[in-house]
Design a protein around this motif. Structure first.
Motif, PDB file in Angstrom:
ATOM      1  N   ASP A  32     -10.324  -7.294   6.567  1.00 42.93           N
ATOM      2  CA  ASP A  32     -11.188  -6.472   5.716  1.00 42.93           C
ATOM      3  C   ASP A  32     -11.240  -7.105   4.339  1.00 42.93           C
ATOM      4  O   ASP A  32     -10.305  -7.781   3.923  1.00 42.93           O
ATOM      5  CB  ASP A  32     -10.647  -5.038   5.608  1.00 42.93           C
ATOM      6  N   ARG A  33     -12.327  -6.841   3.631  1.00 41.51           N
ATOM      7  CA  ARG A  33     -12.458  -7.382   2.278  1.00 41.51           C
ATOM      8  C   ARG A  33     -11.538  -6.658   1.295  1.00 41.51           C
ATOM      9  O   ARG A  33     -11.259  -7.160   0.206  1.00 41.51           O
ATOM     10  CB  ARG A  33     -13.903  -7.264   1.800  1.00 41.51           C
ATOM     11  N   ARG A  34     -11.087  -5.453   1.676  1.00 37.28           N
ATOM     12  CA  ARG A  34     -10.209  -4.676   0.823  1.00 37.28           C
ATOM     13  C   ARG A  34      -8.911  -4.352   1.566  1.00 37.28           C
ATOM     14  O   ARG A  34      -8.789  -4.584   2.771  1.00 37.28           O
ATOM     15  CB  ARG A  34     -10.888  -3.374   0.385  1.00 37.28           C
ATOM     16  N   GLU A  35      -7.945  -3.803   0.861  1.00 37.17           N
ATOM     17  CA  GLU A  35      -6.719  -3.369   1.502  1.00 37.17           C
ATOM     18  C   GLU A  35      -7.036  -2.259   2.500  1.00 37.17           C
ATOM     19  O   GLU A  35      -8.026  -1.541   2.353  1.00 37.17           O
ATOM     20  CB  GLU A  35      -5.736  -2.844   0.460  1.00 37.17           C
ATOM     21  N   PRO A  36      -6.198  -2.068   3.518  1.00 33.19           N
ATOM     22  CA  PRO A  36      -6.438  -0.983   4.473  1.00 33.19           C
ATOM     23  C   PRO A  36      -6.583   0.370   3.776  1.00 33.19           C
ATOM     24  O   PRO A  36      -5.843   0.701   2.854  1.00 33.19           O
ATOM     25  CB  PRO A  36      -5.184  -1.018   5.358  1.00 33.19           C
ATOM     26  N   GLY A  37      -7.599   1.116   4.223  1.00 35.20           N
ATOM     27  CA  GLY A  37      -7.783   2.471   3.730  1.00 35.20           C
ATOM     28  C   GLY A  37      -8.371   2.604   2.353  1.00 35.20           C
ATOM     29  O   GLY A  37      -8.265   3.667   1.738  1.00 35.20           O
ATOM     30  N   ARG A  38      -9.055   1.580   1.846  1.00 32.00           N
ATOM     31  CA  ARG A  38      -9.566   1.641   0.471  1.00 32.00           C
ATOM     32  C   ARG A  38     -11.079   1.868   0.399  1.00 32.00           C
ATOM     33  O   ARG A  38     -11.627   1.933  -0.698  1.00 32.00           O
ATOM     34  CB  ARG A  38      -9.223   0.350  -0.282  1.00 32.00           C
ATOM     35  N   GLU A  39     -11.754   1.995   1.544  1.00 35.02           N
ATOM     36  CA  GLU A  39     -13.194   2.275   1.519  1.00 35.02           C
ATOM     37  C   GLU A  39     -13.423   3.749   1.873  1.00 35.02           C
ATOM     38  O   GLU A  39     -12.848   4.626   1.235  1.00 35.02           O
ATOM     39  CB  GLU A  39     -13.934   1.336   2.477  1.00 35.02           C
ATOM     40  N   THR A  40     -14.207   4.035   2.885  1.00 37.30           N
ATOM     41  CA  THR A  40     -14.549   5.414   3.228  1.00 37.30           C
ATOM     42  C   THR A  40     -13.312   6.250   3.546  1.00 37.30           C
ATOM     43  O   THR A  40     -13.248   7.427   3.191  1.00 37.30           O
ATOM     44  CB  THR A  40     -15.529   5.433   4.418  1.00 37.30           C
ATOM     45  N   SER A  41     -12.309   5.658   4.183  1.00 38.73           N
ATOM     46  CA  SER A  41     -11.095   6.395   4.534  1.00 38.73           C
ATOM     47  C   SER A  41     -10.309   6.838   3.311  1.00 38.73           C
ATOM     48  O   SER A  41      -9.477   7.741   3.397  1.00 38.73           O
ATOM     49  CB  SER A  41     -10.202   5.541   5.437  1.00 38.73           C
TER      50      SER A  41
END
Length: 416
Positions: A32-41
């Motif tokens: 992922d482009r971000r760390e786990p859980g940093r977008e919609t979640s």
């Protein structure tokens, strides 16, 4: 290094299925482009919604449509460009919301929701994340007796049919549970077998650490291209190329960007939500997650403060932010609770990946060996991540799935 599986997307869904695949002995790379859980979640209401056995249907009665038309409601707003871009999926959404079609969808959808807490519990224990989870349910509050009675009838039916547990709270009982509430609400339904999470992003990160402990790898990088090779799949990223025998797309509302180059046209459309955290005046507290059902927002006592989440905004994925919906919700929320200053520099926004028949897409691609889909969970990606992970793990390993997967296959959209 060639792995068994690459999982693209590290939200609740992608992280959960990476965990389940690693648990079955596969070598898995989560990207992922971000760390786990940093977008919609990261930005949802933080509820594992055991009660949500019926998906959100498109309103079909004229009275509701006329109320929505002025575009000033808290629960739903729309942008003309978003409506235009998703015209056909929204038409199909309306069509699938007809009583007969919806009645067929509900038990299929419920087959996933009914397993959400037990599948989260497996991952909570593996992650040692018990401190993030509350198991005392949440409250759906009402302003008028007519709507309260209508929702109670639905709750009683769902308890008999789907095992949704609830308690009925009149004004006095609600006040006993939440003494700092004003008298705006006449009562509430207490959903007692749903769970809540004080930091949704932290729970996904805990699940990612459990995946890592099983030998899984996490790569934070921008992914550019996915192509089929003679031995499987290659994902090209900003930090290099990665090969695997199989790949799973768990990229939520961004899944269309990966599907189109591969020749798949699935009718996904985004629903955007906003949130803001607040302090409380005078030492007031909120003990339960509380939804003002008729207004269309939810208040959640998170670690970061009282999180106010809006309903849905129909717009494009890249469309500019419009904070009027959040501002309107804040004004009404301050009549319920003594909310203080805003704690975030700016409102958070995120998009939910929605399908017109309200069911996620889970299973193998029809035209590419080794390509798997796990997206389109709408409002319930946070709730359904672990059960989706288990089902993908079972299918990829040749185990019989615990749920009939026919209703969730991508081929149901063959006419798109």
């Amino acid at each position: 290094m060639t792995r068994d599986t690459i999982v693209l997307g590290a939200g609740m869904v992608g992280t959960s299925l990476a965990f389940h695949l690693a648990r079955r002995g596969r070598s898995v790379l989560l990207v992922d482009r971000r760390e786990p859980g940093r977008e919609t979640s990261f930005g949802n209401a933080g509820i594992i919604q055991r009660e949500a056995v019926k998906p959100y249907a498109f309103p079909r009665d004229m009275a509701t449509l006329l109320r929505v038309l002025p575009n000033r409601r808290i629960d739903i707003r729309y942008r003309p460009q978003g409506m235009l871009a998703a015209a056909r999926p929204l038409w199909e959404y309306w069509r699938h919301s007809a009583p007969r079609a919806y009645a067929e969808i509900v038990p299929e959808y419920a087959s996933l929701i009914m397993r959400c807490t037990e599948e989260h519990q497996v991952m909570i224990e593996a992650a040692g994340a018990e401190s993030l989870v509350r198991k005392n349910g949440w409250l759906k509050g009402f302003r008028t007796q007519r709507v309260f009675d209508e929702q109670l009838d639905i709750a009683r039916n769902n308890e008999v049919r789907f095992g949704v547990e609830h308690q009925v709270l009149d004004r006095e009982a609600l006040k006993a549970k939440e003494p700092h509430l004003s008298d705006e609400l006449i009562g509430a339904i207490h959903w007692t077998n749903a769970w809540t999470v004080v930091d949704p992003g932290a729970l996904v990160q805990a699940y990612a650490q459990a995946f890592n402990a099983l030998g899984g790898d996490i790569e934070q990088t921008e992914a550019h291209q996915l192509e089929q090779t003679s031995s499987g799949w290659r994902l090209t990223t900003a930090s290099g190329s990665f090969d695997a025998e199989e790949v799973v797309l768990a990229t939520g509302p961004w899944s269309q960007n990966w599907l189109r180059p591969l020749g798949y046209r699935l009718p996904m459309f985004p629903k955007r939500g906003y949130h803001m955290h607040y302090a409380m005046h005078g030492g007031a507290q909120l003990h339960h997650w509380l939804m003002d059902f008729e207004s269309g927002f939810l208040l959640a006592p998170m670690q970061a403060g009282i999180r106010l989440t809006t309903g849905a905004e129909l717009t494009t994925l890249e469309g500019p932010a419009h904070y009027g919906q959040l501002d309107a919700a804040e004004a009404v929320a301050k009549q319920l609770l003594p909310l203080g200053e805003r704690r975030d520099p700016e409102p958070w926004q995120g998009s939910r990946p929605c399908m017109p028949d309200m069911k996620p897409v889970i299973g193998p691609a029809s035209r590419h060996m080794g390509l798997w889909f796990a997206f389109g969970h709408g409002h319930q990606g946070f709730t359904l991540g672990p059960i989706t992970g288990r089902l993908i793990g079972e299918m990829m390993s040749g185990e019989p799935p615990i749920v009939d997967m026919t209703p969730f296959r991508a081929e149901r959209f063959a006419d798109f």
